[in-house]
Design a protein around this motif. Structure first.
Motif, short mmCIF file in Angstrom:
data_model
loop_
_atom_site.label_atom_id
_atom_site.label_comp_id
_atom_site.label_asym_id
_atom_site.label_seq_id
_atom_site.Cartn_x
_atom_site.Cartn_y
_atom_site.Cartn_z
N ASN A 1 0.82 -1.21 0.00
CA ASN A 1 0.00 0.00 0.00
C ASN A 1 0.86 1.26 0.00
O ASN A 1 0.55 2.24 -0.69
CB ASN A 1 -0.93 0.00 1.21
CG ASN A 1 -2.04 -1.03 1.10
OD1 ASN A 1 -2.35 -1.52 0.01
ND2 ASN A 1 -2.63 -1.40 2.22
N THR A 2 1.94 1.24 0.77
CA THR A 2 2.83 2.40 0.79
C THR A 2 3.51 2.56 -0.57
O THR A 2 3.64 3.68 -1.08
CB THR A 2 3.88 2.25 1.89
OG1 THR A 2 3.21 2.10 3.16
CG2 THR A 2 4.78 3.48 1.96
N GLY A 3 3.94 1.47 -1.15
CA GLY A 3 4.56 1.54 -2.45
C GLY A 3 3.63 2.10 -3.51
O GLY A 3 4.04 2.91 -4.35
N VAL A 4 2.36 1.70 -3.47
CA VAL A 4 1.38 2.22 -4.42
C VAL A 4 1.20 3.72 -4.22
O VAL A 4 1.12 4.49 -5.19
CB VAL A 4 0.04 1.49 -4.26
CG1 VAL A 4 -1.07 2.20 -5.02
CG2 VAL A 4 0.15 0.05 -4.74
N PHE A 5 1.16 4.17 -2.97
CA PHE A 5 0.97 5.59 -2.68
C PHE A 5 2.07 6.44 -3.30
O PHE A 5 1.83 7.55 -3.76
CB PHE A 5 0.92 5.80 -1.16
CG PHE A 5 0.55 7.20 -0.74
CD1 PHE A 5 -0.78 7.59 -0.68
CD2 PHE A 5 1.52 8.13 -0.39
CE1 PHE A 5 -1.13 8.88 -0.31
CE2 PHE A 5 1.18 9.42 -0.01
CZ PHE A 5 -0.15 9.79 0.03
N TYR A 6 3.30 5.89 -3.32
CA TYR A 6 4.44 6.64 -3.85
C TYR A 6 4.85 6.19 -5.25
O TYR A 6 5.88 6.64 -5.77
CB TYR A 6 5.63 6.52 -2.88
CG TYR A 6 5.40 7.36 -1.66
CD1 TYR A 6 5.47 8.75 -1.73
CD2 TYR A 6 5.08 6.78 -0.44
CE1 TYR A 6 5.22 9.54 -0.62
CE2 TYR A 6 4.83 7.56 0.67
CZ TYR A 6 4.90 8.93 0.58
OH TYR A 6 4.65 9.71 1.68
N HIS A 7 4.06 5.31 -5.85
CA HIS A 7 4.33 4.86 -7.23
C HIS A 7 5.71 4.23 -7.36
O HIS A 7 6.41 4.41 -8.36
CB HIS A 7 4.18 6.01 -8.22
CG HIS A 7 2.87 6.73 -8.12
ND1 HIS A 7 1.66 6.11 -8.38
CD2 HIS A 7 2.56 8.00 -7.77
CE1 HIS A 7 0.68 6.98 -8.21
NE2 HIS A 7 1.19 8.13 -7.83
N VAL A 8 6.11 3.50 -6.32
CA VAL A 8 7.35 2.74 -6.35
C VAL A 8 7.08 1.36 -5.77
O VAL A 8 6.04 1.13 -5.14
CB VAL A 8 8.48 3.42 -5.53
CG1 VAL A 8 8.85 4.75 -6.14
CG2 VAL A 8 8.08 3.58 -4.07
N GLY A 9 8.00 0.45 -5.97
CA GLY A 9 7.89 -0.84 -5.32
C GLY A 9 8.43 -0.76 -3.91
O GLY A 9 8.66 0.31 -3.36
N HIS A 10 8.60 -1.91 -3.28
CA HIS A 10 9.28 -1.96 -1.99
C HIS A 10 10.22 -3.15 -2.02
O HIS A 10 9.90 -4.21 -2.57
CB HIS A 10 8.29 -2.08 -0.82
CG HIS A 10 7.35 -3.25 -0.90
ND1 HIS A 10 7.63 -4.47 -0.33
CD2 HIS A 10 6.14 -3.37 -1.49
CE1 HIS A 10 6.62 -5.30 -0.56
NE2 HIS A 10 5.71 -4.66 -1.27
N GLU A 11 11.39 -2.96 -1.44
CA GLU A 11 12.44 -3.97 -1.56
C GLU A 11 12.38 -5.03 -0.47
O GLU A 11 12.95 -6.11 -0.64
CB GLU A 11 13.80 -3.27 -1.55
CG GLU A 11 13.98 -2.35 -2.75
CD GLU A 11 15.34 -1.67 -2.80
OE1 GLU A 11 15.67 -1.08 -3.84
OE2 GLU A 11 16.07 -1.73 -1.78
N MET A 12 11.71 -4.76 0.64
CA MET A 12 11.65 -5.70 1.75
C MET A 12 10.18 -5.97 2.09
O MET A 12 9.28 -5.36 1.51
CB MET A 12 12.39 -5.15 2.97
CG MET A 12 13.80 -4.63 2.67
SD MET A 12 14.93 -5.90 2.04
CE MET A 12 15.26 -6.84 3.52
N ASP A 13 9.93 -6.88 3.05
CA ASP A 13 8.55 -7.32 3.28
C ASP A 13 7.86 -6.68 4.48
O ASP A 13 6.68 -6.93 4.72
CB ASP A 13 8.48 -8.84 3.39
CG ASP A 13 9.29 -9.40 4.58
OD1 ASP A 13 9.66 -8.63 5.49
OD2 ASP A 13 9.55 -10.62 4.58
N GLY A 14 8.56 -5.85 5.27
CA GLY A 14 7.92 -5.17 6.38
C GLY A 14 7.82 -5.97 7.66
O GLY A 14 7.30 -5.48 8.67
N LYS A 15 8.33 -7.19 7.67
CA LYS A 15 8.27 -8.01 8.88
C LYS A 15 9.41 -7.67 9.84
O LYS A 15 10.51 -7.31 9.40
CB LYS A 15 8.34 -9.49 8.51
CG LYS A 15 7.17 -9.96 7.66
CD LYS A 15 7.31 -11.43 7.28
CE LYS A 15 6.14 -11.88 6.40
NZ LYS A 15 6.27 -13.31 6.00
#
Length: 277
Positions: A26-40
């Motif tokens: 969801n954060t990645g979508v908000f900033y139009h980027v992916g995310h490199e890690m899983d947040g755990k």
């Protein structure tokens, strides 16, 4: 510890395992980027240790008032399970009808400050419903880590932030992303030299030329900038390597990598033997 430096990552988002990847998405979508890690939490712990980060300041953001206390309890449990490696910040929400109670609850949990994200939480820093939060943070001595800056919105840009800093001079604010994500240079020039304002360098290196990032950090003051990775958006090892490639003195690196975060968030990092490092 890398190159003899104690290292504190002052900007990490973590989530319960069952929702972590969705939250990061969801954060990645908000900033139009992916995310490199899983947040755990476990992933952060492993990668921080591998690249030499000694301690992480962890947080999450409530998107509704109903989430505030459960998020704060999750952060507090995570810290309690590993206080040597984690310090926690709480969250608040401007639409809560129980702001003082929410603040008292996060203080009782032992959290060291508050994280807010005006764009995601949909409020402007200087609007009336925000002011109670700032007054309470000032009253309770809670440093406030803010997402700051976004050229798409008018929520946390310098024109919104400066009136808050002037109205609450005893409130310690950390402006994430060098005080102005996507408007870095404009923000740095507007915000330099404000006594109760600090900064972190999270989510800057992915967009800024390294030399420009270094120049902006020097403009803001190395005694005012905290190292942060914005996990899970970026890989801690890569963010740390980029920072270490910048031309700073040993004293400046010491300030940014650990000493400033210790002062702002009242952190005591323990060595493996249990003594303060």
């Amino acid at each position: 510890m890398v190159q003899g430096f104690q290292i504190i990552d002052a900007h990490c988002h973590v989530y319960p395992d069952k929702i972590a990847e969705k939250a990061a998405d969801n954060t990645g979508v908000f900033y139009h980027v992916g995310h490199e890690m899983d947040g755990k939490v476990g992933t952060l712990a492993v990668h921080a240790k591998q690249c030499g980060i000694d301690h992480c300041v962890i947080q999450s953001v409530a998107t509704t008032p109903a989430q505030v206390r459960s998020i704060n309890e999750f952060i507090a449990r995570t810290v309690a399970a590993d206080p040597r490696h984690f310090t926690g910040l709480g969250t608040l929400h401007p639409d809560s009808n129980h702001q003082r109670g929410d603040v008292e609850h996060l203080v009782a949990l032992g959290l060291h400050g508050v994280k807010l994200h005006p764009e995601i939480q949909r409020f402007a820093l200087d609007e009336p419903r925000s002011l109670e939060i700032f007054a309470l943070c000032e009253e309770f001595g809670l440093p406030l880590l803010l997402h700051t800056g976004d050229k798409r919105y008018d929520c946390s840009n310098p024109n919104r932030l400066i009136p808050v800093l002037e109205r609450f001079p005893r409130l310690t604010v950390i402006g994430a992303h060098l005080g102005g994500w996507s408007i870095w240079e404009e923000a740095a020039h507007a915000l330099q030299g404000i006594p109760n304002l600090w900064f972190d360098c999270s989510s800057t290196f992915a967009w800024l030329d390294p030399q420009i990032a270094r120049d902006l950090i020097l403009l803001l003051g190395t005694d005012r900038v905290l190292f942060g990775t914005d996990y899970p958006m970026w890989t801690p090892a890569k963010e740390l390597a980029t920072f270490l490639s910048l031309d700073f003195t040993q004293e400046q690196r010491l300030q940014i990598l650990a000493e400033n975060a210790k002062r702002v968030f009242r952190i005591t990092v323990l060595a493996e033997g249990g003594e303060p490092a």
